[in-house]
Design a protein around this motif. Structure first.
Motif, PDB file in Angstrom:
ATOM      1  N   LEU A 304      48.750  40.718  46.762  1.00  0.00           N
ATOM      2  CA  LEU A 304      47.421  40.962  46.221  1.00  0.00           C
ATOM      3  C   LEU A 304      46.678  42.018  47.033  1.00  0.00           C
ATOM      4  O   LEU A 304      46.047  42.930  46.474  1.00  0.00           O
ATOM      5  CB  LEU A 304      46.631  39.648  46.199  1.00  0.00           C
ATOM      6  CG  LEU A 304      45.211  39.696  45.637  1.00  0.00           C
ATOM      7  CD1 LEU A 304      45.196  40.301  44.239  1.00  0.00           C
ATOM      8  CD2 LEU A 304      44.603  38.298  45.614  1.00  0.00           C
ATOM      9  N   VAL A 310      42.882  47.417  45.965  1.00  0.00           N
ATOM     10  CA  VAL A 310      42.342  46.179  46.539  1.00  0.00           C
ATOM     11  C   VAL A 310      41.982  46.361  48.014  1.00  0.00           C
ATOM     12  O   VAL A 310      40.913  45.945  48.474  1.00  0.00           O
ATOM     13  CB  VAL A 310      43.332  45.014  46.358  1.00  0.00           C
ATOM     14  CG1 VAL A 310      42.868  43.785  47.146  1.00  0.00           C
ATOM     15  CG2 VAL A 310      43.459  44.664  44.881  1.00  0.00           C
ATOM     16  N   SER A 444      40.551  43.581  40.572  1.00  0.00           N
ATOM     17  CA  SER A 444      41.483  42.455  40.504  1.00  0.00           C
ATOM     18  C   SER A 444      42.644  42.767  39.572  1.00  0.00           C
ATOM     19  O   SER A 444      42.433  43.155  38.415  1.00  0.00           O
ATOM     20  CB  SER A 444      40.754  41.201  40.011  1.00  0.00           C
ATOM     21  OG  SER A 444      41.657  40.111  39.885  1.00  0.00           O
ATOM     22  N   LEU A 453      41.358  36.467  45.145  1.00  0.00           N
ATOM     23  CA  LEU A 453      40.788  37.701  45.692  1.00  0.00           C
ATOM     24  C   LEU A 453      39.392  37.454  46.258  1.00  0.00           C
ATOM     25  O   LEU A 453      39.052  37.946  47.336  1.00  0.00           O
ATOM     26  CB  LEU A 453      40.738  38.773  44.603  1.00  0.00           C
ATOM     27  CG  LEU A 453      40.163  40.131  45.019  1.00  0.00           C
ATOM     28  CD1 LEU A 453      40.952  40.711  46.191  1.00  0.00           C
ATOM     29  CD2 LEU A 453      40.169  41.105  43.849  1.00  0.00           C
TER      30      LEU A 453
END
Length: 523
Positions: A304, A310, A444, A453
């Protein structure tokens, strides 16, 4: 006619995967954005180009209608109110103890005055450290079992924790129950995620403005409750003087009231709040029975963080939180410090007025200014604007002190122009708080990992909060005591740190138009 196999949806898709045939429409309410019109989930085998062109034309027109309808979807007012009210409970619980924590530490620990500050700070650090350890787990649990049950667990802990802390009679009990409060402090991350899921790209700025406003309300109400309700037998002898319980547990009443507020939110959410997690599903119609299965395995935390954009958004988020926590810790000390040492030399009532003006201004920026600016400039535009303003906001406090030290008529005239401007206009940088949340929503990779997240972001925030306030005030004390740079050492350090935010915002990813359309339709 035999339909071609349907393609797997893209990572950001929230819709259902269908196979197309002569009897199933190609235009679905939950499209796959990989196609030109972001609407075709499957494709049919056609004998000629004209039929394909007709399908694409109809699909594109349908996509425009769907997006237009989604843009007009209003915010569900009851759901938003329930979430914002729940949001308010956590800062109430966190800040409620501030007015009496030092006295409580001294009473329970029988400590000398010189040790009270250390143990008071340790208790707050334990809360943030515990929160940092558990937030990712709360986020992953919310992504797996749903938002609502995890929010209810957290609110239950918020209702019980303050009451237990208020009845602590020793330091080890205070440490234990403050850590317990940190364990159940996951409501904020769940609420952020749920607000993102009930709003569209057209309404999320207004929704998160209310989220921030209720958070500020909690920060405002919490210390008032703690100060008014602590030691009720001494403060209100006519009402509580004969109640033995409040003599034995002088700090229980603010804990009970804080817990009761959280309990009302718990009951309201349990009865009226809707679940917002809608996992991506796949229909398998081979036997005419729809079997629902998750299409994607959950992303690991490492995956992630390495997802496109991100890491940069988390960097900007952490940078904004660092500046915010540093300023929040500094401002009451700076306002109190004598002018000759580098401060403003204000009295307690003057400090209260100054900070009340700042709080009101911040709320006004969040509720009234941010939605309009976000619509015009975009999320990244607001973050970049705040990055440009932050260094000058900090420099203003150096200039204000220099004006007071000068003391001439001209200097004082400039002071009374710049001082109110710093109090009223400076808090506009707080719009960066909401903007970073919207940036997290936008970057996201999938709605099914948005909770995780948010948990990573708040874990980062908790780590910063456990270190930055103490470090900032320590540097300020060193600068004032040694009159390093006229007592302005901490500001001289913070100004380039603030300027670095401007650099960080230049690397923010732009939100793709396809994701805009997809988010709106999935709402």
């Amino acid at each position: 006619m035999t339909a071609a196999p349907s393609r797997s949806p893209s990572p950001g898709s929230r819709g259902l995967s269908h196979e197309a045939s002569e009897t199933t429409p190609l235009l679905l309410s939950h499209p796959d954005p990989d196609t030109e019109a972001s609407t075709l989930v499957g494709s049919t085998t056609t004998p000629g180009r004209s039929q394909a062109a007709s399908v694409n034309s109809d699909s594109a027109e349908g996509a425009r209608v769907a997006v237009a309808d989604a843009d007009e979807v209003p915010l569900p007012k009851l759901q938003l109110f329930l979430l914002c009210y729940a949001r308010m409970t956590e800062p109430i619980a966190f800040f409620c103890i501030f007015p009496f924590i030092a006295q409580m530490v001294q009473d329970n620990g029988h400590l000398p005055d010189t040790d009270v500050g250390f143990y008071s700070g340790l208790i707050e650090s334990l809360f943030s450290a515990t929160q940092m350890l558990v937030l990712v787990s709360w986020g992953r649990l919310a992504d797996r079992i749903g938002r609502k049950p995890v929010l209810l667990y957290s609110l239950a802990g918020t209702a019980i924790g303050p009451a237990l802390f208020g009845m602590s009679t020793s330091l080890w009990q205070m440490f234990l129950f403050r850590c317990l409060a940190g364990v159940f402090s996951g409501s904020s991350l769940i609420i952020r995620t749920m607000i993102a899921e009930i709003s569209t790209t057209q309404t999320q700025a207004r929704a998160f403005s209310w989220f921030a406003f209720f958070g500020n309300m909690g920060i405002f109400v919490g210390p008032i409750l703690g100060g008014v309700l602590a030691s009720p037998a001494e403060q209100y002898p006519g009402l509580f003087g004969r109640v033995r319980f409040f003599k034995d547990y002088p700090y229980a009443l603010p804990g009970f009231v804080t817990g009761a507020i959280a309990a009302t939110s718990l009951v309201a959410c349990a009865l009226l709040l809707d679940e917002t997690l809608k996992k991506r599903r796949s229909h398998e119609d081979s036997t005419e029975a729809a079997q629902l299965v998750d299409l994607e395995p959950p992303m690991t935390t490492r995956e992630l963080i390495k997802a496109p954009g991100v890491g940069v958004v988390l960097w900007v988020y952490g940078h904004v939180m660092l500046l915010a926590f540093a300023f929040t810790a500094l401002i009451p000390v700076v306002l109190f410090t004598p002018v000759s040492l580098g401060g403003a030399g204000l009295s307690t009532p003057q400090i209260s007025i100054f900070m009340a003006i700042q709080g009101a201004s911040q709320s006004a920026f969040m509720l009234l200014v941010f939605p309009a600016l976000q619509k015009r400039w975009g999320t990244n535009g607001i973050l970049r604007a705040c990055g440009y303003v932050y260094p000058f906001f900090f420099i203003a406090y150096i200039v204000l002190n220099l004006l007071l030290r000068n003391g001439s008529d001209l200097a004082m005239a400039v002071f009374w122009v710049l001082g109110p401007a710093a109090a009223v206009l400076g808090p506009g940088v707080a719009m960066a708080f909401i903007a970073t949340q919207l940036a997290l929503n936008d970057v996201s990779p999938s709605p099914n990992v948005l909770g995780t997240l948010n948990a990573i972001a708040l874990t980062l925030s908790s780590g910063i909060r456990s270190l930055v306030p103490g470090a900032t005030t320590a540097v300020y004390a060193v600068g004032v005591r040694g009159q390093i740079l006229g007592g302005h050492l901490v500001w001289v350090i913070l100004v380039p740190v603030a300027a670095a935010l401007t650099l960080a915002t230049q690397y923010l990813p732009e939100k793709p138009a396809a994701k805009d359309n997809q988010d709106d339709q999935s709402s």
